[in-house]
Design an enzyme around this catalytic site. Structure first.
Site, PDB file in Angstrom:
ATOM      1  N   GLU A 177       0.889  -1.306   0.095  1.00  0.00           N
ATOM      2  CA  GLU A 177       0.394  -0.364  -0.032  1.00  0.00           C
ATOM      3  C   GLU A 177       0.624   1.165  -0.303  1.00  0.00           C
ATOM      4  O   GLU A 177       1.364   1.485   0.955  1.00  0.00           O
ATOM      5  CB  GLU A 177      -0.740   0.557   0.948  1.00  0.00           C
ATOM      6  CG  GLU A 177      -2.597  -0.812   1.094  1.00  0.00           C
ATOM      7  CD  GLU A 177      -2.745  -0.845   2.591  1.00  0.00           C
ATOM      8  OE1 GLU A 177      -3.692  -0.734   2.452  1.00  0.00           O
ATOM      9  OE2 GLU A 177      -2.044  -1.284   3.510  1.00  0.00           O
ATOM     10  N   ASP A 180     -15.979  -4.527  -0.279  1.00  0.00           N
ATOM     11  CA  ASP A 180     -15.403  -3.866   0.607  1.00  0.00           C
ATOM     12  C   ASP A 180     -16.813  -3.618   1.994  1.00  0.00           C
ATOM     13  O   ASP A 180     -17.918  -3.125   1.687  1.00  0.00           O
ATOM     14  CB  ASP A 180     -15.401  -2.574   0.855  1.00  0.00           C
ATOM     15  CG  ASP A 180     -13.782  -2.498   0.493  1.00  0.00           C
ATOM     16  OD1 ASP A 180     -13.425  -3.685   0.041  1.00  0.00           O
ATOM     17  OD2 ASP A 180     -13.283  -1.635  -0.392  1.00  0.00           O
TER      18      ASP A 180
END
Length: 247
Positions: A8, A128
């Protein structure tokens, strides 16, 4: 099952987020490009990169991501802020193996289906989940969709897979986290990639035996050295089927 070691990126650094809080990243003092090379050297078939700055439209990790794609030696699955056709196709042209799309799917489902049609097996749907609903805009906005209805809406599209994230994974019990993943895996014909469930190599072993789980993203656990990538890859490999011995 495919292990996707994950980077990330925020402000050019490798970070991890807790429950999606962009303002409070945990910074890992490692070089992103060298880390990507290490994934390939350990035997990974794929890697995953999330551009966190692209979610907010701040910062620019483009050159860094291009270098990772160009030099990693394994294909890159790229996510973060893909809300237009142009950006998706730009990164496919730059060599990204797959593009991960979430918010676009909620707001422009027909566009996602069209992109999947023209780029078969290169578009991944991101789902998500928080308190029973699909979240968009980098986990900041609750949609009206249940995850089951959301994944079913794209069953006809030639997607490369569906990434399922339980946003409560950091605070939920292990069985609960796997329940969300396994439940959604039963509602789609697409292969499911789990995210947010691996804290140890034992978690990889558990995921391996859930039907329709094709892979898992591992980020924080690798950065914190709670999981050894080579060991996780070995656990994820299919075991040889027993063969009968004939006299």
């Amino acid at each position: 099952m495919i292990i996707y070691p994950t980077i990330e990126l925020k402000d050019g650094k490798c970070v991890s987020l807790t429950r999606g809080r962009l303002a409070e990243p945990e910074i890992w003092h490692i070089d992103p490009v060298e880390t990507a090379h290490g994934f390939a050297e350990a035997g990974a078939q794929w890697m995953h990169v999330t551009d966190l700055d692209a979610l907010t439209g701040e910062g620019d990790n483009n050159e860094l991501i291009e270098e990772i794609i160009r030099t990693a030696g394994i294909p890159v699955q790229l996510g973060g802020g893909f809300r237009s056709r142009d950006r998706v196709e730009q990164w496919i042209d730059k060599g990204a193996g797959r593009i991960v799309v979430g918010t676009m799917a909620a707001h422009e489902p027909d566009l996602l289906r069209e992109l999947a049609k023209y780029h078969p097996d290169q578009i991944v749907l991101s789902v998500d989940v928080y308190q029973g609903h699909v979240m968009t805009d980098g986990w900041r906005t609750a949609s009206a969709f249940t995850p089951e209805d959301f994944v079913r809406a794209f069953d006809g599209a030639p997607l490369a897979g569906v990434i399922v994230t339980d946003i409560d994974a950091d605070i939920a019990e292990q069985d609960g986290r796997l329940g969300v993943i396994s439940g959604l895996a039963a509602h789609t014909r697409h292969p499911v990639i789990a995210r947010g469930t691996v804290r140890s190599t034992d978690d990889v072993a558990r995921l391996k035996y859930i039907p329709n789980i094709s892979g898992t993203l591992i980020g924080r656990a690798l950065m914190a050295r709670d999981v050894d990538l080579a060991e996780a890859l070995a656990v994820a490999r299919p075991e040889p089927e027993p063969t009968a011995t004939f006299q």
